[in-house]
Design an enzyme around this catalytic site. Structure first.
Site, PDB file in Angstrom:
ATOM      1  N   LEU A   1      48.753  43.726  33.952  1.00 16.11           N
ATOM      2  CA  LEU A   1      48.280  42.406  34.362  1.00 16.11           C
ATOM      3  C   LEU A   1      47.526  42.551  35.678  1.00 16.11           C
ATOM      4  O   LEU A   1      48.121  42.694  36.752  1.00 16.11           O
ATOM      5  CB  LEU A   1      49.459  41.432  34.507  1.00 16.11           C
ATOM      6  CG  LEU A   1      50.338  41.244  33.268  1.00 16.11           C
ATOM      7  CD1 LEU A   1      51.401  40.183  33.534  1.00 16.11           C
ATOM      8  CD2 LEU A   1      49.500  40.859  32.046  1.00 16.11           C
ATOM      9  N   ASP A   2      46.216  42.518  35.597  1.00 14.54           N
ATOM     10  CA  ASP A   2      45.369  42.773  36.756  1.00 14.54           C
ATOM     11  C   ASP A   2      45.348  41.567  37.691  1.00 14.54           C
ATOM     12  O   ASP A   2      45.173  40.425  37.243  1.00 14.54           O
ATOM     13  CB  ASP A   2      43.943  43.095  36.285  1.00 14.54           C
ATOM     14  CG  ASP A   2      42.988  43.311  37.440  1.00 14.54           C
ATOM     15  OD1 ASP A   2      43.143  44.319  38.139  1.00 14.54           O
ATOM     16  OD2 ASP A   2      42.109  42.444  37.644  1.00 14.54           O
TER      17      ASP A   2
END
Length: 468
Positions: free
Chosen positions: A240-241
């Site tokens: 999850l950037d």
């Protein structure tokens, strides 16, 4: 037996989703949202039963990280070349592959995604991604905080069409945004011409990366669809950037908000009830204490990026000086444990047993030495301890008579074990040898600095063996 049956996975999933959705969207029809999530994830056909505190990896796992076009060969798409390279050159050495954003993108080396459902056609196709996932555990990025200004969603937003309308954060430029934490120096708001007139949209990173509005549940549903799509193509690790910036609330720093943590918990729920072996990794380049909060109560990320630790650890190893590592870690944890890295019978409870006596606040121990039976494959091991250390200590006692120090060393069941734990403040009080005298040296330092009633030993493994 207490007569109570364990809740079934269906009821557990309903309960969790209801909690997540009520927290995030108290003013929306959460039952309708839950049904949409069920339909997207196909929970009507299959619901897994994830085990609590399950780690889907071991110390034997290793990962390679690469761009989809890092390795090229003429007359072949880069993803095909990449697959053949890792199969031929890395098979047996790694278990996982992280292919950095392989989608169509417009900037930031892939982190301004134009279309989450497409593979960059110059690099290959979904068949190539699935082929890599067939041979290795595949990690892919979900660039969740923002998308490209050239994406279909943003083009539709400007035209007042769906999907896209309501997907972005609009703010009056006169609004006081001084509390907002920024990772960039560019202006936070981007002026944009739309069919409804001039708007100002939120851009945490750059004006090509337009932040998504997760206060709109339709945006959340889009990413649930993306998760399901990736799972179907073999992705098992989801990075999850820039997730820390996910939720916006005027008058707050707009980082690490409670809604952001709840969104991570929701994504973990839908992923692990689909595949208990799937993993969430959060990429949050923030101070360590805030970073660690993304573990939640074993209900958010399985793994977190820790950008500070690798350079500090390398510096300590190369320079033989841990002062910066010690300074960074002070106050962040109450106890530490060390064990050999070549244990072939490693189990999680080994670490739990080793650290429990010093981590338990009700105990007064500051140091714990691990021991274990040195028997494996029908052979008695531990020859240096059996044939040298113990006979030497007892011979010295016979020659010199009772000596408190010799009796202290002889009291340890396996003095040469490399496994020990201690309270973090103990590190400042002892000198840790950097040579082959580590085990006896640490025991000696503990004797020099602490009363023996602060020192204990514990059996850490029923079966123990390491590489010889």
């Amino acid at each position: 037996m207490n007569g109570k049956s364990a809740p079934n996975p269906y009821d557990q999933l309903l309960s969790r989703l209801d909690h997540h959705l009520h927290f995030l969207y108290p003013d929306h029809d959460t039952q309708a949202l839950r049904k949409q999530i069920f339909d997207v994830m196909r929970f009507d056909t299959f619901i897994a039963h994830p085990k609590p505190h399950h780690n889907p990896w071991t110390q034997q796992d290793a990962m390679v990280i690469t761009y989809s076009d890092s390795i090229k060969q003429s007359h072949e798409k880069p993803l095909e070349t990449l697959r053949e390279f890792i199969r031929q050159e890395l098979n047996g050495y790694i278990s996982s592959v992280h292919v950095l954003p392989f989608f169509p993108w417009s900037s930031d080396d892939g982190f301004a995604v134009i279309d989450y459902m497409q593979v960059n056609e110059g690099h290959g196709a979904w068949e190539d991604i699935s082929a890599i996932a067939h041979d290795f555990i595949l990690m892919a990025d979900i660039v969740i905080n923002h998308c490209s200004s050239r994406s279909r969603w943003f083009e539709n937003y400007k035209q007042g069409q769906s999907p896209g309308k309501g997907y972005f954060v609009e703010v009056d430029p006169e609004t006081d945004l001084s509390e907002v934490v920024r990772p960039r120096t560019s202006p936070l708001l981007r002026e944009t011409e739309t069919l409804e007139g001039k708007k100002h949209v939120w851009c945490t990173f750059s004006h090509d990366q337009i932040d998504l509005n997760f206060a709109n549940p339709e945006v959340l549903l889009e990413f649930v669809k993306i998760v399901r799509f990736y799972l179907d193509r073999g992705v098992r690790i989801f990075r999850l950037d820039a997730v820390a910036f996910l939720w916006k609330e005027i008058g707050t720093p707009c980082i690490n908000l409670p809604q952001t943590h709840e969104a991570v918990r929701l994504l973990r729920t839908v992923i692990e009830y689909c595949d208990p072996e799937a993993v969430i990794i959060t990429e949050t380049n923030i101070p360590n204490r805030e970073n660690l909060s993304y573990f939640g109560n074993a209900n958010e990320a399985h793994v977190i990026y820790n950008f500070s630790l690798p350079p500090l650890l390398l510096y300590a190893l190369v320079k033989g000086d841990c002062k910066y590592l010690r300074s960074w870690s002070s106050g962040r944890t109450s106890s530490i444990a060390l064990h050999d890295c070549d244990i072939v019978t490693y189990k999680r409870d080994l670490l739990a047993r080793l650290i429990y006596p010093v981590a338990n606040p009700h105990f007064n121990y500051t140091f714990c030495k691990g021991y274990y039976a040195r028997i494996a494959d029908g052979k008695i091991n531990g020859r240096v301890s059996r044939l040298l250390v113990t006979p030497l200590l007892r011979a010295l006692r016979k020659i010199f008579g009772p000596q408190e120090y010799l009796e202290y060393l002889d009291s340890f069941r396996y003095p040469l074990a490399g496994e020990f734990s201690m309270r973090t403040d103990t590190v400042n009080d002892i000198r840790i040898p950097s040579d082959w005298g580590l085990e006896i040296g640490v025991l000696s330092e503990m004797k020099r600095n602490y009363s023996t009633n602060r020192i204990c030993q514990v059996d850490i493994a029923d079966i123990y063996d390491h590489k010889h």
